[in-house]
Design an enzyme around this catalytic site. Sequence first.
Site: not given
Ligand code: CMC
Length: 430
Positions: A307, A364
């Site tokens: 998240h 989720d």
């Molecule tokens: N599985 C594997 N790696 C992950 C995941 C995951 N679910 N989530 C984040 N990472 C890694 C990502 O690859 C990155 O790695 P690095 O720093 O080496 O490049 C690091 O963790 C940070 O992730 P980010 O994508 O840069 O972080 P963000 O804050 O931009 O994204 C997120 C947050 C929710 C989009 C992401 O965690 C994600 O894609 N999760 C899976 C989708 C999901 O479950 N979304 C629902 C979120 S909760 C509902 C809501 O409130 O919307």
Amino acid sequence: MSDTAKLHLPDGQSIDLPVLTGSENEKAIDISNLRAKTGHITLDPGFVNTGPCESAITYLDGEKGILQYRGYPIEELAEHSTFIEVGYLLIHGELPNRKQLEVYVDRISKHAMIHEDMKLFFEGFSKTAHPMVILSSMVSSLSAYYTEASGKASIENLEINSARLIAKISTIAAFSYKKSVGQPFVYPKDELSYCVNFLNMMFSVPAESYEIDPDIVRSLELMLILHADHEQNCSASTVRVVGSSMANVYASVASGILALWGPLHGGANQQAVQMLQQIYEDGANISKYIELAKNKKNKFRLMGFGHRVYKNFDPRAKIIKKVCHKLLKKLGVNDPLLELALELENAALEDEYFIEKKLYPTLDFYTGIMYRAIGIPLNMFTVMFALGRVPGWIAQWKEMHEDQKQKIARPRQLFTGPNKRKYKPITERN
Ligand code: CMC
């Protein structure tokens, strides 16, 4: 006297920027005069560090795993409140007294019918249309029926329009399900509570009597409460951005629904269950999928994990996980996906990659299993999230309009394209 931060720029300019403190001691540097005074803008892809507004609705501390609506801890609301009461709290700022709640419940139930002509719209969608598309289109169509919702009048009439939205969206959601399974629409009934009414419209059929299990009703109340607001997330920000152009509340919420649909946002609840199904059918080889999620060359991510704000347990996931076990036991549902989800969660929480990146299961990760248990089909999971989020979107929209400092949302950019050049006739191009 307020604190200030001093910014020194490479061209020799410097500027004092006010540092504001929120009610939970959060700090923000106010850069609203930065461009006017220095000609500089700030760059912040994904708004990771940007607060577009001050807000008094929801407080979230992602490091400590705290979530409060209008100051009330989510755990207490989940235990004692109903979805409609929480909706009132979010939109009006205070919990209602008994009389206010009665009036509010009554107003919402009286607006649950949709215009008969709107039933025809359902005919126009293809069989494979995702219910989120139908929901967004139908909500935006409400502007065509309630024209007093446009422009400034939209703000003056918010009380009635917000009741219409909260009420009608559940009817629209249930009708789109009925359409998809080829059953007759079941009309809303004023005397039923919001959740009972929704379940009745979804699952009753004229040929049989339908008994509603009170534990299912309570679980649904709970899930909607947990979904009800989450401060400046992608869909709430969308609602604010669209609303800032003076678009009406139906159009703004319809846009929020589409933002929510994305798999990185609310769509993750459908994706999480699809992922669990895939892992299960592939022999439940958890370590294989943990490795895949860690592999940067592979696009696979653990859906329902990670998240932007929570760097600790999502408090909503903690609540739902407990209730999920209880509900499945009570219903006698033995869902192998729940066992798999628990194993996957444990494996991820012990893995260095997930520990280091502070990736925890979110709401989720578990809601999908609950929705499955109560008979909600997979492609309706994000619709359920949307039903819950409506009061939050309305509260954000209202707060934005009441805030004297708000302007039309219009970010800047750092242009990196070509400099001015002369038009080339097509005959001279390669
Ligand atoms: N599985 C594997 N790696 C992950 C995941 C995951 N679910 N989530 C984040 N990472 C890694 C990502 O690859 C990155 O790695 P690095 O720093 O080496 O490049 C690091 O963790 C940070 O992730 P980010 O994508 O840069 O972080 P963000 O804050 O931009 O994204 C997120 C947050 C929710 C989009 C992401 O965690 C994600 O894609 N999760 C899976 C989708 C999901 O479950 N979304 C629902 C979120 S909760 C509902 C809501 O409130 O919307």
